[in-house]
Motif scaffolding. Sequence first.
Motif, PDB file in Angstrom:
ATOM      1  N   LEU A 205       1.429  -1.177  -0.123  1.00  0.00           N
ATOM      2  CA  LEU A 205      -0.441   0.047  -0.067  1.00  0.00           C
ATOM      3  C   LEU A 205       0.568   0.913  -0.023  1.00  0.00           C
ATOM      4  O   LEU A 205       1.692   1.303   0.686  1.00  0.00           O
ATOM      5  CB  LEU A 205      -1.197   0.169   1.106  1.00  0.00           C
ATOM      6  N   GLN A 206       0.383   1.958  -1.040  1.00  0.00           N
ATOM      7  CA  GLN A 206       1.495   3.365  -0.326  1.00  0.00           C
ATOM      8  C   GLN A 206       0.669   4.957  -1.272  1.00  0.00           C
ATOM      9  O   GLN A 206      -0.688   4.973  -1.721  1.00  0.00           O
ATOM     10  CB  GLN A 206       2.397   3.167  -2.520  1.00  0.00           C
ATOM     11  N   THR A 207       1.119   5.793  -1.117  1.00  0.00           N
ATOM     12  CA  THR A 207       0.592   6.722  -1.467  1.00  0.00           C
ATOM     13  C   THR A 207       1.146   7.105  -2.611  1.00  0.00           C
ATOM     14  O   THR A 207       2.641   7.077  -2.909  1.00  0.00           O
ATOM     15  CB  THR A 207       0.978   8.198  -0.025  1.00  0.00           C
ATOM     16  N   MET A 208       0.191   8.154  -3.340  1.00  0.00           N
ATOM     17  CA  MET A 208       0.348   9.521  -4.667  1.00  0.00           C
ATOM     18  C   MET A 208       1.636   9.770  -4.403  1.00  0.00           C
ATOM     19  O   MET A 208       1.599  11.031  -3.542  1.00  0.00           O
ATOM     20  CB  MET A 208      -0.804   9.439  -5.240  1.00  0.00           C
ATOM     21  N   SER A 209       2.402   9.958  -5.809  1.00  0.00           N
ATOM     22  CA  SER A 209       3.797  11.738  -5.375  1.00  0.00           C
ATOM     23  C   SER A 209       3.797  11.512  -6.386  1.00  0.00           C
ATOM     24  O   SER A 209       3.269  10.901  -7.901  1.00  0.00           O
ATOM     25  CB  SER A 209       4.932  10.854  -4.927  1.00  0.00           C
ATOM     26  N   SER A 210       4.849  12.611  -6.895  1.00  0.00           N
ATOM     27  CA  SER A 210       5.075  13.150  -7.750  1.00  0.00           C
ATOM     28  C   SER A 210       5.781  11.783  -8.934  1.00  0.00           C
ATOM     29  O   SER A 210       6.197  11.852 -10.102  1.00  0.00           O
ATOM     30  CB  SER A 210       5.811  14.395  -8.185  1.00  0.00           C
ATOM     31  N   SER A 211       6.706  10.858  -8.166  1.00  0.00           N
ATOM     32  CA  SER A 211       7.367   9.768  -8.794  1.00  0.00           C
ATOM     33  C   SER A 211       6.290   8.692  -9.628  1.00  0.00           C
ATOM     34  O   SER A 211       6.835   8.546 -10.439  1.00  0.00           O
ATOM     35  CB  SER A 211       8.683   8.868  -7.811  1.00  0.00           C
ATOM     36  N   VAL A 212       4.881   8.886  -9.537  1.00  0.00           N
ATOM     37  CA  VAL A 212       3.958   7.579 -10.245  1.00  0.00           C
ATOM     38  C   VAL A 212       3.967   9.003 -11.930  1.00  0.00           C
ATOM     39  O   VAL A 212       3.643   9.627 -11.438  1.00  0.00           O
ATOM     40  CB  VAL A 212       2.717   7.356 -10.445  1.00  0.00           C
ATOM     41  N   THR A 213       4.223   8.958 -12.416  1.00  0.00           N
ATOM     42  CA  THR A 213       4.256   9.743 -13.846  1.00  0.00           C
ATOM     43  C   THR A 213       2.917   9.268 -15.048  1.00  0.00           C
ATOM     44  O   THR A 213       2.562   7.780 -14.709  1.00  0.00           O
ATOM     45  CB  THR A 213       5.488   9.556 -15.062  1.00  0.00           C
ATOM     46  N   LYS A 214       2.759   9.579 -16.048  1.00  0.00           N
ATOM     47  CA  LYS A 214       1.791   9.084 -16.583  1.00  0.00           C
ATOM     48  C   LYS A 214       2.070   7.767 -17.502  1.00  0.00           C
ATOM     49  O   LYS A 214       0.934   7.287 -17.627  1.00  0.00           O
ATOM     50  CB  LYS A 214       0.960  10.720 -17.940  1.00  0.00           C
ATOM     51  N   SER A 215       2.887   7.790 -17.843  1.00  0.00           N
ATOM     52  CA  SER A 215       3.362   6.609 -18.589  1.00  0.00           C
ATOM     53  C   SER A 215       3.123   5.351 -17.773  1.00  0.00           C
ATOM     54  O   SER A 215       2.928   4.371 -17.896  1.00  0.00           O
ATOM     55  CB  SER A 215       4.643   6.646 -18.612  1.00  0.00           C
ATOM     56  N   ASN A 216       2.769   5.466 -16.340  1.00  0.00           N
ATOM     57  CA  ASN A 216       2.487   4.474 -15.423  1.00  0.00           C
ATOM     58  C   ASN A 216       1.049   4.279 -15.649  1.00  0.00           C
ATOM     59  O   ASN A 216       0.998   2.977 -15.294  1.00  0.00           O
ATOM     60  CB  ASN A 216       3.080   4.674 -13.507  1.00  0.00           C
ATOM     61  N   ILE A 217       0.551   4.943 -15.471  1.00  0.00           N
ATOM     62  CA  ILE A 217      -1.317   4.292 -15.636  1.00  0.00           C
ATOM     63  C   ILE A 217      -1.385   3.781 -16.983  1.00  0.00           C
ATOM     64  O   ILE A 217      -1.274   4.853 -17.601  1.00  0.00           O
ATOM     65  CB  ILE A 217      -1.660   6.268 -15.600  1.00  0.00           C
ATOM     66  N   THR A 218      -1.523   3.094 -16.811  1.00  0.00           N
ATOM     67  CA  THR A 218      -2.182   1.909 -17.879  1.00  0.00           C
ATOM     68  C   THR A 218      -3.488   2.555 -18.466  1.00  0.00           C
ATOM     69  O   THR A 218      -3.792   2.921 -20.030  1.00  0.00           O
ATOM     70  CB  THR A 218      -2.212   0.349 -18.102  1.00  0.00           C
ATOM     71  N   ARG A 219      -4.534   2.858 -17.490  1.00  0.00           N
ATOM     72  CA  ARG A 219      -5.965   3.343 -17.623  1.00  0.00           C
ATOM     73  C   ARG A 219      -6.871   3.947 -16.398  1.00  0.00           C
ATOM     74  O   ARG A 219      -5.807   4.175 -16.014  1.00  0.00           O
ATOM     75  CB  ARG A 219      -6.856   1.770 -17.964  1.00  0.00           C
ATOM     76  N   GLY A 220      -7.517   5.479 -16.992  1.00  0.00           N
ATOM     77  CA  GLY A 220      -7.565   5.898 -16.278  1.00  0.00           C
ATOM     78  C   GLY A 220      -6.918   7.528 -15.599  1.00  0.00           C
ATOM     79  O   GLY A 220      -6.114   7.991 -16.594  1.00  0.00           O
ATOM     80  N   HIS A 221      -6.714   7.738 -14.761  1.00  0.00           N
ATOM     81  CA  HIS A 221      -5.978   9.147 -14.139  1.00  0.00           C
ATOM     82  C   HIS A 221      -5.716   8.990 -12.976  1.00  0.00           C
ATOM     83  O   HIS A 221      -5.775   7.865 -11.675  1.00  0.00           O
ATOM     84  CB  HIS A 221      -7.662  10.350 -14.252  1.00  0.00           C
ATOM     85  N   ARG A 222      -4.918   9.820 -12.615  1.00  0.00           N
ATOM     86  CA  ARG A 222      -4.405   9.871 -11.041  1.00  0.00           C
ATOM     87  C   ARG A 222      -5.373   9.741  -9.714  1.00  0.00           C
ATOM     88  O   ARG A 222      -6.670  10.666 -10.438  1.00  0.00           O
ATOM     89  CB  ARG A 222      -3.441  11.249 -10.560  1.00  0.00           C
TER      90      ARG A 222
END
Length: 663
Positions: A394-411
């Motif tokens: 379980l992790q919290t969102m941060s700037s390290s998660v980029t758009k390229s990480n998200i395969t579907r949907g949004h932040r």
Amino acid sequence: MTVLELRNVTKTYKMAGGGTFQALRGISASFNAGELVAIVGESGSGKSTLMNTIGGLDSDFGGEIIYEGKNLAKYSTQELVDYHKKSIGFIFQNFNLIPHLNLLDNVALAMTLSNIDQKEREKRAKQLLEQVGLGEHIYKTPDEISGGQKQRVAIARALINDPDMIIADEPTGALDAETTTIVLDMIKDIAKSGKLVLMVTHSERVASHCSRVIRIDNGKLLDDVEQEQVQFLSKKTNDNFQIKNMSVLNAFRLAVLNMKAKFGRNALVALGSSIGIMSVVLMLSLGKGVTSYVKNTMNSYTNPKVTEVHKSSTTKNSNMSAKATGDSSTQAQANQNVLSSLTGTGSDSTFTKKEISKLAKLKYVDKVQKGFSTISLGTTSVTYNKKSASIIQLQTMSSSVTKSNITRGHRPGKNEILLDTGTADTLGKNIVGKTVTLTMTVNSKQISKSFKVAGTYSQSSNSSSATVFARYTDLQKLYKENGATLKANVIYLTTKDKEQTAKVKTKVKKMGYTGSIQETMTDMFSDMLSIITDVLTAIAAVSLVVSAIMILVVLNISVVERTKEIGVLKALGARRKDIRRIFVSEAFLIGFSAGALGDAVTYILSLIANHFSQSLFSINVVALTPKYAIIGMLLSIIISMLAGLMPANSASKLDPVDSLRKE
């Protein structure tokens, strides 16, 4: 005018089985400019020994040989070199021309050793070759001309630096009667030009052409007869030539000519050596290619401007140490600490306000985000429509998660979460936008809360481990509602420029913190690949030892083959340093050729390997860089030159008298 004076000259040899042999027994004589002196005697009479001492090839003698007021025995090494270059010339019975040099280079060799300008020495050599009737043959090699022509080349070579004296050792011994007459006439003309000519012979016919005859037997002077009065036409002109020591460039040029003469053999040696260089460069390039691929793959799904900071690694290490060395109660506490560290609930894993403030003040850091990460030990899950999926992290969102990480949907927004693609597929293909139940442990009790799935997450081309991302504020609120306080165990530092990120990460590590698990794994894989690369490179480098031995053997063979050539070079004034330079230059050329060939073959192989790896995996598996090519080249040259030092040193120490006798 007296040119040379002998005063009670003696020479004694030590015998191999013990005892001594006296080759010269008190020879005294003086010689004038313009004389043509025949030194006559049977084999073993001492005439050749006398010529070697007069010629400065053997300085270990008794008595005195006076030239320009000084005894040759007391000449320094440099004075003897200068004596050979400008004061004396040699004409040998067997010509002793260097077979792989053309006639022009053979004649100009003494001036090459004296570092005379190329245009000047070639002009002088051409004049002399024309003077002896060989102007049309200057670019031929010795094996393309007759014996008489070879002796005329030898005469021209002896005259090249316009010396005071010429020593002719049986100059007509290998010639027919007609050619003998021609050569003798040339030698007589040399004497008439004002030079002292000392000619060793056993032929009475040859002696009859001389102005003076000295007879030697058993090392003693038996007779000294003047047959005609000396009349010479001109004086010496060698002061027009400024004698210097041979330059490195001229030594290199001679090495190139020597290499060309044995091109086939040297090419094979270079080819054999290039295999070792190719192996080393290829292993280094392969290691870099694979390591770069791993790093790029691991880093492609992270924000290059974000530095992730953890404290957990040091805690784990200290706890594990305590576990290993403590008693049972200490070990139990250590187990609890490890568990807390893994789950992110340990106090040693969380950051204090002071620590966060210190990190925020680091140079280049523009933004600081608190984060939380916990490893679930079977207590966290996500449920949707009676389907449940266990969550590992379980992790919290941060700037390290980029758009390229998200395969579907949004932040994720408020009360929204992000699921990894594997978990999303387990719960249902169209899980994005649906409300799911997240079950987790807070303050030692199991709680459940509904969240909307904002999107799916992937850290690589394959599904990542079961992970849920939630907003830090949402988790903070959830903890507060259940009587707990959420403390940040991860800090995210953002910079404006990705090039500054590396500097921030370096500073963070110096402060005792660690990076993300991903960075740790990347470093671990990189270290493993580096070790594997080093091992493979070391194995490949074994072939370099074989190459060095091969070069050593070839150059030793070259020394044996060219023993007489070395003797000629020393008779013409080559220093030991000059001989070493020639052979070391040859080793350099072999090393350079091997390095260039090894780099070229590696480049071709890298193109082939990368063509197939691009087709199959879309990566370049071999990363040949200029740095590795230069390393290969330098390695090849250094190994070759080190291998060439021993043969070069052996060549430089050869005795010129023994070398000239070598058949």
